[in-house]
Enzyme design. Structure first.
Site, PDB file in Angstrom:
ATOM      1  CG  ASP A  49     -57.644  44.233  25.185  1.00  0.00           C
ATOM      2  OD1 ASP A  49     -58.243  43.482  25.972  1.00  0.00           O
ATOM      3  OD2 ASP A  49     -56.865  43.820  24.303  1.00  0.00           O
ATOM      4  CD  GLU A 121     -61.364  45.641  27.032  1.00  0.00           C
ATOM      5  OE1 GLU A 121     -61.028  44.473  27.259  1.00  0.00           O
ATOM      6  OE2 GLU A 121     -61.710  46.039  25.894  1.00  0.00           O
TER       7      GLU A 121
END
Length: 228
Positions: A49, A121
């Site tokens: 992320d 992610e």
């Protein structure tokens, strides 16, 4: 460790061959499959992320050197949100290679937006740890593709846009009605209907009411644009 045929095919789809295959295996392992000897992808999702955020922040600054922070922020959010990550995950067939526990698999885990977004992610983090930031950046830019150049459209909040459309025509604000709910309590799936006074309706399903409402609003906007 040698990767199975499914993960080798996945490597080809994303354009990266892992020098450390264990990183990819961890990235596609959901918490429902974790054990004392098998790590899941939650920590990688946390790292990925941040890597994604840095790459997108750089890309947005480079694409529009005069944009103010207030303009950049919604564009950034549109590029890094779970919905976008999940869309990328679907395009590269990430759901097909996820390692899921039986209950998660039976509840449609391979199609869940939040699960797919987290896994995307995690894969970014795996590439970053395997080959460094430059390789991870190139991967992200390649997979996100023209989303970066057309982000202005994606940054528009669909619910706000639909409400503005209705108000401009003297209609009351759209209604969002939950028409169905499925899945276990820990991972519910909602179906929402976006409705206008004139009877126009569109439905969408997602892992949260907010995501389903946004998706339904976006679908109804697209339908209205086709009708005009």
């Amino acid at each position: 460790m040698k990767l199975g045929a499914d993960l080798q095919a996945f490597e080809a789809r994303i354009g990266h061959h892992f020098a450390k295959p264990d990183l990819l295996i961890e990235a596609v392992t959901h918490a429902s499959m974790s054990s004392p000897t098998r790590s899941d992808n939650q920590r990688m999702e946390f790292l990925g992320d941040r890597v994604l955020g840095l790459v997108m922040a750089e890309a947005l600054l480079a694409a529009d050197t005069g944009a103010a922070e207030g303009t950049l922020a919604p564009r950034f959010n549109a590029l890094v949100r779970k919905e976008t990550c999940a869309d990328v995950a679907r395009e590269i067939g990430l759901g097909d290679v996820l390692r899921l526990g039986r209950s998660e698999m039976m509840s449609g885990g391979r199609r869940k937006q939040a699960l797919l977004g987290d896994a995307a992610e995690a894969v970014i983090a795996a590439v970053y740890l395997d080959a460094g930031f430059e390789v991870a950046r190139a991967l992200i830019v390649r997979l996100w593709g023209d989303r970066i150049t057309r982000v202005e459209d994606d940054a528009r909040d669909a619910k706000t846009a639909l409400q503005e459309w209705a108000q401009a025509r003297g209609l009351t604000p759209p209604k969002y009605v939950e028409t169905a709910r499925s899945g276990p309590d820990h991972a519910p799936v909602f179906t929402i209907s976006a409705q206008l006074d004139g009877g126009e309706t569109a439905h969408a399903t997602a892992g949260s009411k907010r995501e389903a409402q946004q998706a339904a609003a976006k679908a109804l906007l697209a339908q209205l644009e086709q009708d005009t």
